[in-house]
Design a protein around this motif. Structure first.
Motif, mmCIF file in Angstrom:
data_model
loop_
_atom_site.group_PDB
_atom_site.id
_atom_site.type_symbol
_atom_site.label_atom_id
_atom_site.label_comp_id
_atom_site.label_asym_id
_atom_site.label_seq_id
_atom_site.Cartn_x
_atom_site.Cartn_y
_atom_site.Cartn_z
ATOM 1 N N SER A 1 23.810 4.909 10.596
ATOM 2 C CA SER A 1 23.886 5.712 9.374
ATOM 3 C C SER A 1 22.619 6.538 9.158
ATOM 4 C CB SER A 1 24.214 4.855 8.151
ATOM 5 O OG SER A 1 23.170 3.964 7.869
ATOM 6 N N THR B 1 28.507 13.930 4.252
ATOM 7 C CA THR B 1 28.712 12.662 4.971
ATOM 8 C C THR B 1 30.119 12.609 5.562
ATOM 9 O OG1 THR B 1 27.179 11.534 3.472
ATOM 10 C CG2 THR B 1 28.687 10.135 4.727
ATOM 11 N N LEU C 1 34.128 5.193 -0.048
ATOM 12 C CA LEU C 1 32.736 5.333 0.351
ATOM 13 C C LEU C 1 31.877 4.950 -0.847
ATOM 14 C CD1 LEU C 1 30.736 6.242 2.546
ATOM 15 C CD2 LEU C 1 30.782 8.510 1.510
ATOM 16 N N THR D 1 28.263 4.825 -1.959
ATOM 17 C CA THR D 1 26.960 5.367 -1.606
ATOM 18 C C THR D 1 25.908 4.812 -2.558
ATOM 19 O OG1 THR D 1 28.141 7.389 -1.012
ATOM 20 C CG2 THR D 1 25.747 7.516 -1.060
ATOM 21 N N VAL E 1 19.838 8.826 -0.253
ATOM 22 C CA VAL E 1 20.727 7.725 0.116
ATOM 23 C C VAL E 1 19.894 6.511 0.534
ATOM 24 C CG1 VAL E 1 22.532 6.934 1.707
ATOM 25 C CG2 VAL E 1 22.520 9.313 0.912
ATOM 26 N N TYR F 1 24.909 3.184 2.795
ATOM 27 C CA TYR F 1 26.340 3.376 2.565
ATOM 28 C C TYR F 1 27.014 2.022 2.716
ATOM 29 C CZ TYR F 1 25.633 8.317 3.946
ATOM 30 O OH TYR F 1 25.222 9.616 4.064
#
Ligand code: AMP
Ligand code: GLY
Length: 429
Positions: free
Chosen positions: A108, A258, A273, A275, A286, A289
């Motif tokens: 990620s 993303t 998702l 976040t 971020v 995730y």
């Protein structure tokens, strides 16, 4: 004919999903595997473990399940969605390749770097000495540094180190003592960000996204964010810091990029998702995730989503949410987790739970770790249950939820008394 839906998992999150799905007029039969006593009034609980994908597949095929909703991360990363898809079954949740967004921090972070998605500056290490040298470049300058193991580590894989000793200890735990096994073969070392944390939940069909709602969790076990980290001790929706303007910015600079990045990498993300953001003075960044709903965030999200959630989950699973949208009720929603004595460390089970029948109708109970023993409801986990409550304002919701908690009892019960305080302070200005 009505539809058959199977929810996989056994926690409070899955109880909230089952509770919401049970309101769908299209569903004729709901199953939960393995489920818990809180789900059994809405769904038939099937004694198959969430990890037992072969048995779950066999069950879903035999019962002609129309949609399977996977709650926890482990089966996603193990490829349950891939397996079900291969057999022509419709599943809500990302494939194993897409679930790497959560399952591998190296994946990620590298994705974010490649696609210019704002996150903390970092380096990846597989070697102890170079990891130490890099960490020292922060701590020698009096800066904190964050050490993260690559893989899933049950919430224990991230250390925010205040100084060199703490940083070295974390690097050594992963790379020398190998306390995290394979998950710690690679580690991330990154700058420590300052700000307030917000969790943002969006649905994606692989191309498009629908923003659901933002929420704030309370990770530490004790009031004032003290004590060790837990799975989450309480949550509320719409933290005041997360304004509509900020949401637009996050959508444009984080969520949409993303989803596009995952598609470009050949692993489109279909699912929810989650976040985790730090709202810094320089804008949102971020932190991580997750490839699934949060627990206990789901316990405050499901109560405020209006209408039938089934078409949304089906749209995501089919890869087409065009034309669908989500309406979130106005007002506040909070939940407070009731935990066993000793949690998140060792705790005893089997304590009799009383008072549930005295709760007001507008209090929603979501079970996390409960069991039925000789017809009595008893504790069976660290987090036992959450009480969720909706009201016109945060202060009202909090006042009511804490009144309701007074009615419940089990030996050793503990909970945080300051859920939502940060939002409340902002609300009061
Ligand atoms: P993660 O699993 O990456 O979200 O990390 C767990 C928790 O560690 C987050 O919720 C933050 O509280 C904290 N954290 C992670 N990364 C950072 C960072 N770069 N700066 C400050 N805190 C962080
Ligand atoms: N509440 C934190 C999580 O679900 O990961």
């Amino acid at each position: 004919m009505g539809k058959k839906v199977l929810v996989i998992g056994q926690g409070g999150r899955e109880n909230a999903l089952v509770w919401k799905l049970a309101q769908s007029p299209e569903i004729e039969k709901l199953y939960a595997a393995p489920g818990n006593p809180g789900m059994s009034c809405y769904a038939e609980c099937i004694p198959i473990a969430a990890q037992d994908e072969e048995k779950l597949l066999e069950f879903a095929l035999k019962e002609s399940i129309d949609l399977t909703v996977v709650g926890p991360e482990d089966p996603l990363m193990a490829g349950m969605v891939d397996l079900f898809n291969k057999h022509g079954l419709l599943v809500f949740g990302p494939t194993a390749a897409a679930a790497r967004l959560e399952g591998s921090k190296v994946f990620s972070k590298n994705l974010m770097k490649k696609y210019n998605i704002p996150t903390a500056a970092y380096e990846v290490f597989t070697d102890y000495d170079s990891a130490c040298t890099f960490a020292r470049s922060f701590t020698d300058n009096g800066r904190r540094v964050v050490i993260k193991v690559d893989g899933l580590a049950a919430g224990k894989g991230v250390v925010v180190a205040e100084n060199w000793e703490e940083a070295e200890q974390a690097i050594s735990a992963a790379m020398v003592e190998k306390s995290f096994g394979e998950a710690g073969q690679a580690i991330i070392i990154e700058e420590c960000l300052q700000g307030e944390e917000v969790s943002v939940f969006s649905l994606s069909d692989g191309q498009r996204t629908i923003f659901l709602v933002s929420a704030q969790d309370h990770k530490r076990v004790f009031d004032n964010d003290e004590g060790p980290n837990t799975g989450g001790m309480g949550a509320y929706i719409n933290p005041p810091i997360y304004t509509a303007e900020l949401q637009r910015r996050v959508e444009e600079t984080i969520i949409t990029p993303t989803i596009k990045a995952m598609d470009s990498e050949g692993c489109p993300f279909r699912g929810v998702l989650y976040t985790g953001l730090m709202i810094t003075d320089d804008g949102p960044r971020v932190l991580e995730y997750n490839a699934r709903f949060g627990d206990p965030e789901t316990q405050v999200i499901m109560p405020v989503i209006q209408g039938d959630i089934l078409p949304l989950f089906e749209g995501v699973a089919r890869g087409n949410i065009e034309g669908l949208n989500v309406t979130v009720e106005a007002g506040a929603c909070v939940c407070v987790v009731l935990a066993s004595e000793g949690y998140p460390g060792n705790y005893e089970k089997g304590k009799v739970i009383t008072g549930l029948d005295a709760l007001d109708d507008n209090t929603i109970v979501f079970h996390s770790g409960t069991a039925l023993q000789d017809g009595q409801l008893v504790t069976a986990g660290g987090r036992v249950m959450a009480l969720s409550l909706k009201a016109a304002s945060m202060s009202e919701a909090l006042e009511q939820v804490y009144k309701e908690i007074n009615k419940i009892n089990f030996e050793g019960m503990h909970f945080r008394k300051d859920i939502g305080n940060r939002a409340l302070k902002r609300e009061e200005g």
